[in-house]
Motif scaffolding. Structure first.
Motif, PDB file in Angstrom:
ATOM      1  N   TRP A 240       8.528   1.736   4.239  1.00 33.39           N
ATOM      2  CA  TRP A 240       9.677   0.933   3.806  1.00 33.39           C
ATOM      3  C   TRP A 240      10.812   1.848   3.360  1.00 33.39           C
ATOM      4  O   TRP A 240      11.967   1.635   3.725  1.00 33.39           O
ATOM      5  CB  TRP A 240       9.267   0.002   2.667  1.00 33.39           C
ATOM      6  N   VAL A 241      10.490   2.854   2.565  1.00 28.78           N
ATOM      7  CA  VAL A 241      11.518   3.784   2.068  1.00 28.78           C
ATOM      8  C   VAL A 241      12.186   4.519   3.232  1.00 28.78           C
ATOM      9  O   VAL A 241      13.409   4.652   3.263  1.00 28.78           O
ATOM     10  CB  VAL A 241      10.908   4.778   1.053  1.00 28.78           C
ATOM     11  N   LYS A 242      11.408   4.963   4.196  1.00 27.00           N
ATOM     12  CA  LYS A 242      11.977   5.668   5.349  1.00 27.00           C
ATOM     13  C   LYS A 242      12.885   4.754   6.167  1.00 27.00           C
ATOM     14  O   LYS A 242      13.912   5.189   6.675  1.00 27.00           O
ATOM     15  CB  LYS A 242      10.861   6.218   6.241  1.00 27.00           C
ATOM     16  N   ASN A 243      12.527   3.486   6.285  1.00 21.96           N
ATOM     17  CA  ASN A 243      13.320   2.559   7.089  1.00 21.96           C
ATOM     18  C   ASN A 243      14.595   2.090   6.395  1.00 21.96           C
ATOM     19  O   ASN A 243      15.556   1.721   7.057  1.00 21.96           O
ATOM     20  CB  ASN A 243      12.488   1.325   7.465  1.00 21.96           C
ATOM     21  N   HIS A 244      14.619   2.080   5.061  1.00 21.67           N
ATOM     22  CA  HIS A 244      15.747   1.523   4.326  1.00 21.67           C
ATOM     23  C   HIS A 244      16.669   2.569   3.695  1.00 21.67           C
ATOM     24  O   HIS A 244      17.602   2.215   2.989  1.00 21.67           O
ATOM     25  CB  HIS A 244      15.252   0.566   3.239  1.00 21.67           C
ATOM     26  N   ASN A 245      16.398   3.826   3.927  1.00 20.67           N
ATOM     27  CA  ASN A 245      17.242   4.897   3.392  1.00 20.67           C
ATOM     28  C   ASN A 245      17.689   5.795   4.526  1.00 20.67           C
ATOM     29  O   ASN A 245      16.900   6.150   5.401  1.00 20.67           O
ATOM     30  CB  ASN A 245      16.464   5.730   2.358  1.00 20.67           C
TER      31      ASN A 245
ATOM     32  N   SER B 152      13.057  11.422   5.585  1.00 22.24           N
ATOM     33  CA  SER B 152      11.959  11.631   6.521  1.00 22.24           C
ATOM     34  C   SER B 152      10.717  11.933   5.707  1.00 22.24           C
ATOM     35  O   SER B 152      10.541  11.388   4.628  1.00 22.24           O
ATOM     36  CB  SER B 152      12.300  12.773   7.480  1.00 22.24           C
ATOM     37  N   ASP B 153       9.868  12.793   6.200  1.00 19.73           N
ATOM     38  CA  ASP B 153       8.647  13.127   5.471  1.00 19.73           C
ATOM     39  C   ASP B 153       8.932  13.968   4.231  1.00 19.73           C
ATOM     40  O   ASP B 153       8.121  14.011   3.323  1.00 19.73           O
ATOM     41  CB  ASP B 153       7.669  13.870   6.389  1.00 19.73           C
TER      42      ASP B 153
ATOM     43  N   THR C 131       0.870  -1.172   0.000  1.00 19.50           N
ATOM     44  CA  THR C 131       0.000   0.000   0.000  1.00 19.50           C
ATOM     45  C   THR C 131       0.910   1.226   0.000  1.00 19.50           C
ATOM     46  O   THR C 131       2.116   1.119   0.251  1.00 19.50           O
ATOM     47  CB  THR C 131      -0.901   0.037   1.250  1.00 19.50           C
ATOM     48  N   ASN C 132       0.337   2.392  -0.257  1.00 32.23           N
ATOM     49  CA  ASN C 132       1.153   3.604  -0.249  1.00 32.23           C
ATOM     50  C   ASN C 132       1.786   3.843   1.124  1.00 32.23           C
ATOM     51  O   ASN C 132       2.939   4.258   1.210  1.00 32.23           O
ATOM     52  CB  ASN C 132       0.323   4.817  -0.667  1.00 32.23           C
ATOM     53  N   GLU C 133       1.032   3.577   2.197  1.00 35.35           N
ATOM     54  CA  GLU C 133       1.564   3.764   3.545  1.00 35.35           C
ATOM     55  C   GLU C 133       2.737   2.814   3.801  1.00 35.35           C
ATOM     56  O   GLU C 133       3.762   3.199   4.363  1.00 35.35           O
ATOM     57  CB  GLU C 133       0.481   3.533   4.598  1.00 35.35           C
ATOM     58  N   GLU C 134       2.604   1.545   3.389  1.00 38.38           N
ATOM     59  CA  GLU C 134       3.680   0.572   3.568  1.00 38.38           C
ATOM     60  C   GLU C 134       4.901   0.942   2.740  1.00 38.38           C
ATOM     61  O   GLU C 134       6.042   0.805   3.184  1.00 38.38           O
ATOM     62  CB  GLU C 134       3.196  -0.830   3.187  1.00 38.38           C
TER      63      GLU C 134
END
Length: 108
Positions: free
Chosen positions: A69-74, A78-79, A62-65
């Motif tokens: 995922w991008v925030k956790n792996h880069n 942030s926002d 989903t867009n939220e997931e």
């Protein structure tokens, strides 16, 4: 100090080896992510939500997931994202670069 080393040498050695192994595995995990997933360069007006929509047919999140995922792996994501940044997204390199070519019959 010598007495302390002789008493706890096995424990100290085990702790040092465990820390070293954890560090090595974390470095390898980061390099695997960079080789497995697609790297995207951010352009003016891009958003993580928009990138998720753009590649929606190549991932099942989903867009939220996707954003999470991008925030956790880069690092340092942030926002807000900024033009010129490169981020890794959860799209396999193989699926994004594979194209299907269909052969046409001769004489059609």
């Amino acid at each position: 100090m010598k007495n302390l080393w002789s008493k706890y040498s096995y424990a100290i050695t085990l702790i040092l080896l465990s820390c070293s192994l954890a560090f090595i595995l974390s470095v390898q995990k980061q390099s695997i992510d960079q080789n497995k997933y697609l790297k995207v360069k951010i352009s003016e007006g891009d958003s993580l939500w928009g990138i998720s929509n753009q590649y929606s047919d190549l991932h099942s999140l989903t867009n939220e997931e996707f954003v999470s995922w991008v925030k956790n792996h880069n690092k340092n994501v942030s926002d807000q994202i900024f033009p010129g940044e490169e981020i890794i997204i959860p799209v396999n390199k193989k699926s994004s670069s594979s194209t299907t070519e269909l052969a046409s019959a001769i004489g059609d």
